[in-house]
Write an enzyme that holds these catalytic residues in place. Structure first.
Site, short mmCIF file in Angstrom:
data_model
loop_
_atom_site.label_atom_id
_atom_site.label_comp_id
_atom_site.label_asym_id
_atom_site.label_seq_id
_atom_site.Cartn_x
_atom_site.Cartn_y
_atom_site.Cartn_z
N SER A 76 0.79 -1.23 0.00
CA SER A 76 0.00 0.00 0.00
C SER A 76 0.83 1.28 0.00
O SER A 76 0.26 2.38 0.01
CB SER A 76 -0.91 0.00 1.24
OG SER A 76 -0.14 -0.19 2.42
N GLU A 77 2.13 1.18 -0.03
CA GLU A 77 2.99 2.34 0.20
C GLU A 77 2.74 3.48 -0.79
O GLU A 77 2.76 4.65 -0.41
CB GLU A 77 4.47 1.93 0.14
CG GLU A 77 4.94 1.12 1.35
CD GLU A 77 4.66 -0.37 1.22
OE1 GLU A 77 5.12 -1.13 2.09
OE2 GLU A 77 3.97 -0.77 0.26
N ALA A 78 2.51 3.16 -2.06
CA ALA A 78 2.35 4.22 -3.07
C ALA A 78 1.20 5.15 -2.73
O ALA A 78 1.27 6.37 -2.97
CB ALA A 78 2.14 3.59 -4.45
N LEU A 107 0.33 6.16 0.05
CA LEU A 107 0.74 7.05 1.13
C LEU A 107 1.87 7.97 0.68
O LEU A 107 2.45 8.70 1.49
CB LEU A 107 1.20 6.23 2.35
CG LEU A 107 0.17 5.29 2.97
CD1 LEU A 107 0.81 4.49 4.09
CD2 LEU A 107 -1.02 6.07 3.48
N LEU A 122 4.69 6.86 -0.41
CA LEU A 122 5.92 6.22 0.04
C LEU A 122 6.35 5.12 -0.93
O LEU A 122 5.74 4.93 -1.98
CB LEU A 122 5.73 5.64 1.45
CG LEU A 122 5.32 6.66 2.53
CD1 LEU A 122 5.00 5.95 3.84
CD2 LEU A 122 6.41 7.71 2.74
#
Length: 257
Positions: free
Chosen positions: A131-133, A135, A137
């Site tokens: 899920s980083e993208a 956020l 990140l």
């Protein structure tokens, strides 16, 4: 924070923060790294199972930790990232075989824990998300392990889209080794452990090192020579001699205990 139970040569390490879906912070990262090092040094431990308590396997980073990190300078962020990267490296480089028991969601850094284990068995209820993208990140510290198991093509999709995907898809792309119904999940893992415990402890450690060596370079003369050297060395080791002798004498080897 962590539960550790050892029985029959198997250590079961359980992330125990069910109220926050086993999300990790700097304290849990340090504790898990320490426990993994201790178990790797314990000759009585032959294999390690990594699990989570409550509805999730691991939801990634703790929100309170993320709030603290939002005010960190670069140097503080770097130290935090190095601690996480070091813990994942410790898990990946353990001499003992490791199995991830994934009974529920594994998001972000939780996917890294799954990917760093040798074997990962999940229930149909398991869900995954890098899920980083979303956020703003990047899944940087977990990427060596996730790309290794999923391959570049699948990593490109799920790193960039941050989609949630299910256990069947995780198995298809290689993140999970197997999917088993919830009521049979522990039985599936026990069956794998039964086979693992039949192997020589030193042989298993050397096999893990062999896999790292042959998967990281071209099949050239140097690699071929290295593999020949490795088998020659293990044949003349005490464990190798005992294994061959027990096979020829039709008895169980000494490590069956």
């Amino acid at each position: 924070m962590l539960k550790v139970e050892t029985s029959g040569g198997v250590a079961r390490v359980t992330l125990d923060r069910p109220e926050i879906r086993n999300a990790f912070d700097d304290a849990l990262i340090a504790a898990l790294a320490s426990v993994l090092r201790e178990l790797d040094a314990d000759e009585g431990v032959r294999a390690v199972v990594l699990a989570g308590n409550g509805p999730a396997f691991c939801a990634g980073a703790d929100l309170n930790w993320m709030k603290r990190m939002a005010g960190y300078r670069y140097e503080q962020n770097l130290a935090d990232a190095q601690a996480l990267a070091g813990m994942l490296k410790t898990l990946d480089r353990m001499a003992k075989p490791t199995i991830a028991r994934v009974h529920g969601p594994a998001f972000a850094g939780g996917v890294g824990l799954v990917a760093a284990c040798d074997i990962a068995v999940g229930s149909p209820e398991a869900k995954f998300c890098l899920s980083e993208a979303k956020l703003g990140l990047s899944p940087a510290t977990i990427s060596p392990y996730v790309v290794r198991v999923m391959g570049e093509r699948a990593a490109r999709r799920y790193f960039l889209t941050a989609e949630v995907f299910d256990a069947a898809e995780a198995c298809r792309v290689g993140l999970l080794t197997a999917v088993s119904p919830s009521e049979k999940l522990d039985g599936e893992i026990e069956e794998m452990l039964k086979h693992i415990l039949q192997g020589g402890p030193q042989a298993l450690a050397k096999i893990k090192d062999l896999i790292r060596a042959v998967s990281s370079g071209p099949v050239d003369d140097g690699m071929i020579a290295d593999t020949a050297k490795r088998i020659a060395e293990i044949r003349v080791s005490a464990e190798g001699r005992e294994g061959i002798a027990s096979f020829l004498e039709k008895r169980k080897p000494s490590w069956h205990g």
